[in-house]
Design a protein around this motif. Structure first.
Motif, PDB file in Angstrom:
ATOM      1  N   PHE A  13     112.398  70.618  23.273  1.00  0.00           N
ATOM      2  CA  PHE A  13     110.986  70.930  23.033  1.00  0.00           C
ATOM      3  C   PHE A  13     110.518  70.358  21.695  1.00  0.00           C
ATOM      4  O   PHE A  13     111.224  70.376  20.700  1.00  0.00           O
ATOM      5  CB  PHE A  13     110.759  72.444  23.035  1.00  0.00           C
ATOM      6  N   GLN A  17     105.061  67.108  22.134  1.00  0.00           N
ATOM      7  CA  GLN A  17     105.155  67.115  23.593  1.00  0.00           C
ATOM      8  C   GLN A  17     104.257  68.199  24.180  1.00  0.00           C
ATOM      9  O   GLN A  17     103.584  67.991  25.206  1.00  0.00           O
ATOM     10  CB  GLN A  17     106.608  67.339  23.991  1.00  0.00           C
ATOM     11  N   TYR A  18     104.227  69.362  23.533  1.00  0.00           N
ATOM     12  CA  TYR A  18     103.378  70.469  23.973  1.00  0.00           C
ATOM     13  C   TYR A  18     101.900  70.082  23.904  1.00  0.00           C
ATOM     14  O   TYR A  18     101.125  70.337  24.841  1.00  0.00           O
ATOM     15  CB  TYR A  18     103.654  71.699  23.113  1.00  0.00           C
ATOM     16  N   PHE A 133     107.220  67.955  30.880  1.00  0.00           N
ATOM     17  CA  PHE A 133     108.496  68.261  30.225  1.00  0.00           C
ATOM     18  C   PHE A 133     109.693  67.723  31.012  1.00  0.00           C
ATOM     19  O   PHE A 133     110.834  68.029  30.686  1.00  0.00           O
ATOM     20  CB  PHE A 133     108.619  69.773  30.018  1.00  0.00           C
TER      21      PHE A 133
END
Length: 395
Positions: A13, A17-18, A133
């Motif tokens: 994570f 990316q979020y 993801f």
């Protein structure tokens, strides 16, 4: 939850990316005004099976021939709508994830509704989160062997039915301004129906219509997203358009009466391992001494409004309408999802579709993650790794 997926997800994570995931989620639609969590929830098979069993127990009570008579008093007389359907078309059950006496994860019912939830958005959210993801293709957000296409086909069967899409409207009091507008837009994309505000609908005789390029289009069916609680005493909004409480030549998906029948009002009638003890306040013979173990809820509210978490005796004594309140045993949420900085509490909403003359189908979930006392996304805007998300399971 499923530890192998959790460890892998957390290791790869990144905040960048979020943020890219959020942009992809909103692209081509509208800015999302509620918080989307950084992660999906990986639901283990044992917990999935318990959720399915818990939902089946509740549905058995709803399908009982006496259910309508049992819940008749739930509908306020001023909001009763004629021509009620035989059953609701949507069921949503919210379960807090706890630990049982043996230390294993177990669901406890928090609330239930006979009213639609984010049926369009959750499918889009699941697909986007899996792609953004790069999650395993062995994971699915769908129950009952459904996939994206068969789920959308079922959604179309329930909402559009035998009609043409332009004869069906998703209707809310002010649809474009609702916080759930992205769900409305996605539903219109998937099904081709119209999105209309209350003011867009006109009445002629007992028919409803809207204007398209200056021409009248008669409506056959309303996918109802209007909650009467939002109207309150402001019934003047019906004067220039139509009053939903009149006998109209229209099909309701789902009929407004089910919002009341399947609600917090239903909780005291439910028993079982997955249901916390719940009492109508006016049925209490005495106030429990251990009020710290209870939560006080108004029957007719939504999104957690009016709920008293830290109940005191005076709170109960000052209520003038105890018939409109329930006292429910608190559910001790387990911080079951591991974020980088600790455990997060989880609530899983099971979302069913109920086609005409068929059985209810458990389709997909809506999951909410929380660090605070209240689960709803509006109560967690100041934290990270909280908010709305979706459950993923192994196929």
């Amino acid at each position: 939850m499923i530890n192998s997926y959790r460890v892998s997800f957390n290791e790869q994570f990144s905040k960048e990316q979020y943020n890219l995931f959020l942009k992809e989620l909103e692209k081509g639609f509208v800015e999302i005004p509620f918080r989307i969590a950084e992660t999906p929830v990986f639901i283990p098979t044992m917990l999935k099976d318990q959720l399915i069993a818990a939902g089946a127990e509740i549905i058995a009570i709803i399908k009982d021939p006496n259910f309508k008579s049992l819940t008749e008093k739930s509908i306020p007389m001023e909001w009763k709508v004629p021509n009620e359907s035989a059953h609701p078309h949507f069921l949503t059950f919210d379960f807090g994830i706890c630990k049982d006496q043996s230390g294993k994860l177990s669901p406890k019912l928090i609330e239930l509704q006979g009213f639609p939830s984010l049926y369009g958005f959750q499918s889009h959210l699941a697909k986007t989160i899996q792609q953004s993801f790069k999650l395993s293709s062995e994971l699915t957000p769908y129950f009952e062997g459904l996939n994206e296409q068969s789920y959308l086909d079922l959604l179309k069967e329930v909402i559009i039915g035998k009609h043409k899409p332009h004869e069906v409207a998703l209707m809310d009091i002010n649809a474009p301004q609702q916080k759930t507008a992205i769900d409305f837009l996605l539903t219109a994309k998937y099904l081709g129906l119209k999105i209309l505000s209350l003011s867009d609908l006109k009445k002629e005789g007992n028919h409803l219509y809207y204007l398209e390029d200056g021409k009248k289009v008669v409506l056959k069916r309303i996918y109802n997203r209007l909650i009467f609680d939002e109207i309150g005493d402001n019934t003047e909004v019906f004067r220039d358009n139509f009053d939903p409480r009149e006998a109209l030549d229209i099909e309701w998906i789902t009929h407004p009466n089910w919002f009341y029948r399947i609600s917090k009002y239903t909780m005291p009638f439910l028993k079982g391992d997955f249901v916390p003890t719940t009492h109508f306040l006016n049925d209490l013979k005495e106030i429990p001494e251990d009020l710290e173990n209870y939560v006080l809820k108004p029957l007719f509210s939504f999104a957690g409004l009016g709920v008293i978490i830290d109940v005191e005796k005076k709170d109960i004594e000052h209520i003038s309408d105890p018939e409109n309140w329930i006292l429910q045993k608190k559910v001790d949420y387990e911080p079951a999802v591991q974020a980088p900085d600790g455990g997060i509490k989880v609530e899983i909403r099971l979302m069913y579709l109920w086609p005409e003359e068929k059985e209810p189908v458990l389709c997909i979930s809506l999951v909410r993650l929380s660090r605070g006392k209240m689960i709803g996304v509006r109560y967690n805007n100041d934290f990270d790794w909280v908010g709305g998300t979706v459950g993923l399971m192994e196929k």
